[in-house]
Design a protein around this motif. Structure first.
Motif, mmCIF file in Angstrom:
data_model
loop_
_atom_site.group_PDB
_atom_site.id
_atom_site.type_symbol
_atom_site.label_atom_id
_atom_site.label_comp_id
_atom_site.label_asym_id
_atom_site.label_seq_id
_atom_site.Cartn_x
_atom_site.Cartn_y
_atom_site.Cartn_z
ATOM 1 N N ILE A 24 0.824 -1.211 0.000
ATOM 2 C CA ILE A 24 0.000 0.000 0.000
ATOM 3 C C ILE A 24 0.859 1.263 0.000
ATOM 4 O O ILE A 24 0.355 2.354 0.282
ATOM 5 N N GLU A 25 2.155 1.112 -0.284
ATOM 6 C CA GLU A 25 3.095 2.243 -0.262
ATOM 7 C C GLU A 25 3.001 2.970 1.085
ATOM 8 O O GLU A 25 3.181 2.352 2.119
ATOM 9 N N ASN A 26 2.642 4.270 1.091
ATOM 10 C CA ASN A 26 2.520 4.978 2.364
ATOM 11 C C ASN A 26 1.056 5.204 2.743
ATOM 12 O O ASN A 26 0.722 6.116 3.497
ATOM 13 N N GLY A 27 0.192 4.352 2.183
ATOM 14 C CA GLY A 27 -1.207 4.379 2.595
ATOM 15 C C GLY A 27 -2.138 5.248 1.778
ATOM 16 O O GLY A 27 -3.332 5.333 2.069
ATOM 17 N N ASP B 27 13.137 2.407 4.643
ATOM 18 C CA ASP B 27 13.734 2.930 3.410
ATOM 19 C C ASP B 27 15.094 3.603 3.607
ATOM 20 O O ASP B 27 15.506 4.431 2.787
ATOM 21 N N THR B 28 15.785 3.262 4.676
ATOM 22 C CA THR B 28 17.080 3.897 4.943
ATOM 23 C C THR B 28 18.134 3.558 3.895
ATOM 24 O O THR B 28 19.139 4.271 3.778
ATOM 25 N N SER C 209 8.742 6.302 3.850
ATOM 26 C CA SER C 209 9.226 7.486 3.124
ATOM 27 C C SER C 209 8.047 8.220 2.507
ATOM 28 O O SER C 209 7.048 7.604 2.129
ATOM 29 N N ASP C 210 8.172 9.539 2.441
ATOM 30 C CA ASP C 210 7.116 10.401 1.919
ATOM 31 C C ASP C 210 7.163 10.403 0.397
ATOM 32 O O ASP C 210 8.209 10.681 -0.198
ATOM 33 N N LYS C 211 6.028 10.112 -0.242
ATOM 34 C CA LYS C 211 5.982 10.039 -1.706
ATOM 35 C C LYS C 211 6.128 11.399 -2.375
ATOM 36 O O LYS C 211 6.500 11.487 -3.538
ATOM 37 N N HIS C 212 5.856 12.457 -1.646
ATOM 38 C CA HIS C 212 5.928 13.796 -2.230
ATOM 39 C C HIS C 212 7.327 14.397 -2.117
ATOM 40 O O HIS C 212 7.780 15.116 -3.007
ATOM 41 N N THR C 213 8.018 14.088 -1.023
ATOM 42 C CA THR C 213 9.339 14.671 -0.805
ATOM 43 C C THR C 213 10.483 13.684 -1.028
ATOM 44 O O THR C 213 11.638 14.086 -1.118
#
Length: 239
Positions: A119-122, A188-189, A150-154
């Protein structure tokens, strides 16, 4: 060879490699069964505690899921990037949530095996959206999720405390619905973050692993980790 039919089918192979088709009726999904959901959760969780590694090939459609079930895989997992690309979108939550949801719901309805979804980041920017989306995944018959930090936008790592809070929110949402949801916490480090030293990278991974486990995550997924020393340390210290 594979044969695709416009109806919902299962393609099976006998020992002589002959092909036959088993037509299956897939009913319209309405209400999930709490008992069935929890039974599937327990089966899926138990697969992580055997003497042999759990292999989870990723699928993106009903045909792929049906084939994996037919040849004996005990569980089914989906790929967010594959689902997006086969629907004409790029990865990274570019596919509309409802379109993604419909596809994984079809997959879950087509097989008797436990289904875990990436679901990626939901697909959510607020707690309310996250709760609603998790509820919809559970309603669709999903028993496990892969949840990224991790944030999909940043394209930046989400703060540990914030991600831990979201994991707790996800687990609580499932509990309120009377079911258990298997949360595979992706770390995601090794994808994001500017580390001048590999030890710093490992230490950050360990911090996140321990925090997510404490928050209720059932499994950890440090994606693309390759260093054997790092893997060994992570297994020992995060257990």
């Amino acid at each position: 060879m594979f044969i695709y039919f416009s109806c919902d089918t299962k393609i099976s192979y006998n020992r002589n490699n002959s092909i036959f088709c088993k037509f299956v009726f897939v009913p319209k999904y309405s209400n999930f069964s709490i008992n069935i959901q929890n039974q599937k959760f327990e089966k899926f969780k138990a697969l992580h505690y055997t003497s042999t590694p759990l292999l989870l090939p990723n699928v993106w459609d009903v045909l792929g899921a049906s084939l994996l079930e037919e040849i004996g895989y005990p569980a089914i997992a989906t790929s967010s990037s594959a689902i997006a690309l086969t629907h004409g979108y790029h990865d990274g939550e570019q596919i509309p949530f409802e379109e993604h949801l419909k596809q994984v719901a079809r997959i879950a309805k087509s097989v008797a095996r436990p289904v875990s979804v990436d679901i990626e980041n939901g697909y959510a920017t607020t707690d309310e959206e996250l709760q609603e989306n998790i509820s919809k995944f559970i309603d669709a018959g999903i028993v496990g999720i892969n949840y990224e930090d991790s944030d999909k936008h940043t394209n930046q790592l989400i703060n540990i405390e914030e991600q831990s809070r979201r994991i707790k929110l996800i687990k609580n949402t499932a509990t309120q619905m009377g079911v258990s949801l298997f949360v595979n916490a992706r770390i995601d480090t090794y994808v994001h973050g500017n580390y001048t030293d590999s030890d710093l990278q490992l230490n950050e991974t360990l911090k996140r692993a321990k925090a997510y486990k404490e928050a209720g995550a059932d499994c950890l997924f440090p994606i693309i980790i390759k260093d054997y020393g790092h893997i060994s340390t992570l297994v020992k210290e995060a257990d």
